[in-house]
Design an enzyme around this catalytic site. Structure first.
Site, PDB file in Angstrom:
ATOM      1  N   GLU A  60       3.121  -4.532  -1.900  1.00 30.46           N
ATOM      2  CA  GLU A  60       3.804  -3.251  -1.803  1.00 30.46           C
ATOM      3  C   GLU A  60       3.263  -2.156  -2.716  1.00 30.46           C
ATOM      4  OE1 GLU A  60       8.321  -3.307  -2.365  1.00 30.46           O
ATOM      5  OE2 GLU A  60       8.155  -2.335  -0.679  1.00 30.46           O
ATOM      6  N   CYS A 109      11.015   1.015   1.614  1.00 28.24           N
ATOM      7  CA  CYS A 109      10.914  -0.388   1.849  1.00 28.24           C
ATOM      8  C   CYS A 109      10.181  -0.532   3.026  1.00 28.24           C
ATOM      9  CB  CYS A 109      12.216  -1.007   1.510  1.00 28.24           C
ATOM     10  SG  CYS A 109      13.614  -0.537   2.161  1.00 28.24           S
TER      11      CYS A 109
END
Ligand SMILES: NC(=O)C1=CN([C@@H]2O[C@H](COP(=O)(O)OP(=O)(O)OC[C@H]3O[C@@H](n4cnc5c(N)ncnc54)[C@H](O)[C@@H]3O)[C@@H](O)[C@H]2O)C=CC1
Ligand code: BAL
Length: 502
Positions: A403, A301
């Site tokens: 992402e 992340c």
């Protein structure tokens, strides 16, 4: 279906007994609806085994077990006793870390020597940290008010905590949540991700061996939309902590709000920038940014997935970055995850493989961006993706905004500090960031101006168990690790004491 199976890992000459059931009240039990999930080795695409998946009724049983354990036993333990149990857990992790790392390798695709063992070292360090912290970070404060009154605060656990963890660091993300939560005095119902549940099921046995009473930790593998949803909306769960996508984080928060207003910690997505200034040590910047995007196949992340380089050193950086990745990361030299030279493994699943390849294809064919893919990829049924670089990527490109969660670096130029910081902040995320410069003033301006929960100055992605971790903006709410990682599981009670003369 059996509750255990024998699994062999011939590369390490290991054969072990893998639990397959739900771990409730220190026992492995079957799913009430006999639902099973098959788990696959990402390096081969082949099935490893099946395990039981929790139904809503199973979640209710696990929560009831956690409640009973909290009220009858765990809430009566002292911080010191909890620290001692965590210390014993640490010893067991140390004894079994090679096997736990091997399970991570087989189930999640992490190269054993260069990734999985590192996860276990961090888990061990973190367990020792919270063992020592149990009787320190639980202390309240004395608050003098007047000559007739004082007050004091007590740090009280929430009670029953639900935890939902992802697949990129299966046991590490579980440990980031569990150890501090236990030290704080809560009981736990934890759900691993569907595709990487084996290591946490094995780990449950260590929790039992360490001496944690029945019901203090319950492990409930299962589907997010069944087991995860029930945990988020359960009326007898006092807090939920989640790591995963922002979209699911939003659902968890909504369910928590609409059920019993349970407290929420969220660690969600990121699109973390790295800014490389012309006065940076370029070799160092290349080394760290490459690790920051290719380690764990980019499934971080905090991955520095947007790399902005000052225009005067842009071409030089690109040349160094490309040759560094080719020479140091040597992707494809071996696809054997148990080979010491294997550095980039497959992504975790077919779904993730297709998602990441979808982004690469989009960048190539739809946006017509230039890209380089490095290393060799021989025929493999595994979900391997070559380390990829997209160059000169416009800020509004999908690759710069979303992402990707794979080994895909997105590189662009900036001219000066103002433009660099504006580009870095141009995202709905705010998890992490990195800056490379030899100018301490500029580095600290960046640390002040960036809207992100973590700033690395002249490094990237080197987290520490003693340092708080978490996001700004849509990257999350709350902090894990360090003192904050225990505070997340404690609430403050204020006690007012009247000592006026009668
Ligand atoms: N922040 C991080 O560390 C992670 C970010 N992601 C991001 O999410 C993308 C999609 O990956 P997914 O596996 O689909 O992530 P996800 O957010 O669906 O899965 C994470 C965890 O949430 C659970 N879950 C799913 N739906 C749920 C629900 N409605 N209620 C409660 N729990 C639920 C899953 O079972 C899993 O345990 C990735 O491509 C990546 O961009 C994924 C994993 C970790
Ligand atoms: N870097 C560890 C936490 C994460 O990326 O998910």
């Amino acid at each position: 279906m059996s509750l255990f199976t024998e699994i062999s890992i011939p590369q390490l000459n290991i054969s072990y007994k893998q639990p397959l059931g739900l771990f409730i009240n220190n026992n492995f039990v079957e799913s009430s609806e006999n639902e099973q999930i098959e788990t696959v080795n990402p390096a081969t695409g082949e099935a490893i085994t099946k395990f039981h998946a929790a139904s809503e009724a199973d979640i209710d049983k696990a929560v009831a077990a956690a409640r009973e354990a909290y009220e009858s036993t765990w809430s009566k333990t002292s911080p010191e006793e909890r620290g001692v149990l965590l210390g014993k857990l640490g010893q067991l992790i140390e004894q079994e870390k090679e096997l736990l790392a091997a399970i991570e390798t087989v189930d999640s695709g992490k190269p054993y020597y260069t990734n999985a063992l590192g996860d276990l070292e961090q888990i061990l360090q973190l367990t020792r940290y919270y063992a020592g912290a149990a009787d320190k970070f639980t202390q309240g404060k004395m608050l003098p008010v007047s000559s007739d009154k004082y007050a004091y605060t007590v740090k009280a656990p929430y009670g029953v905590v639900a935890q939902v963890v992802p697949w990129n660091y299966p046991l590490a993300m579980a440990s980031w949540k569990m150890q501090g939560c236990l030290a704080a005095g809560n009981t736990i119902v934890i759900k691993p991700a569907e595709n990487t549940s084996l290591s946490l099921l094995y780990f449950a046995q260590l929790i039992q061996k360490a001496g944690f009473p029945p019901g203090v930790v319950n492990v409930v593998p299962g589907y997010g939309n069944v087991a995860g949803t029930r945990l988020a909306s359960h009326p007898d769960v006092d807090k939920i902590a989640f790591t995963g996508s922002t979209a699911v984080g939003q659902k968890v928060m909504a369910a928590a709000a609409m059920s019993n207003l349970k407290a929420v910690t969220l660690e969600c997505g990121g699109k973390s920038p790295a800014l490389v200034f012309e006065d940076a040590n370029l070799d160092e910047a290349v080394k760290w940014t490459a690790a920051g995007i290719y380690y764990n196949s980019g499934q971080n992340c905090t991955a520095n997935s947007r790399i902005y380089v000052q225009d005067s050193v842009y071409e030089k950086f690109l040349a160094k970055f490309t040759s560094h990745v080719q020479e140091t990361w040597k992707f494809g030299k071996t696809l054997d995850l148990f080979d010491q030279e294997c550095t980039v493994g497959p992504v975790v699943s077919k779904t993730q493989y297709e998602r990441v390849q979808g982004y690469i294809e989009h960048g190539k064919s739809t946006e017509k961006l230039s890209l380089k893919q490095m290393g060799q990829l021989s025929d493999s049924k595994g979900y391997f993706i070559k380390p990829t670089i997209f160059i000169d990527v416009p800020q509004d490109s999908k690759l710069n905004q979303e992402e990707i969660f794979g080994p895909v670096a997105v590189i662009a130029k900036f001219t000066d500090y103002e433009e660099g910081i504006a580009l870095a902040n141009d995202t709905s995320y705010g998890l992490a960031s990195a800056v490379f410069t030899e100018d301490i003033r500029k580095a600290n301006h960046f640390a002040r101006d960036i809207k992100a929960g973590t700033v690395w100055i002249n490094s990237s992605n080197d987290e520490e168990v003693s340092v708080p971790f978490g996001g700004f903006k849509m990257s999350g709410i709350g902090r894990e690790l360090g003192e904050s990682g225990m505070d997340a599981y404690l609430q403050t009670k204020a006690v007012h004491v009247n000592i006026s003369k009668l």
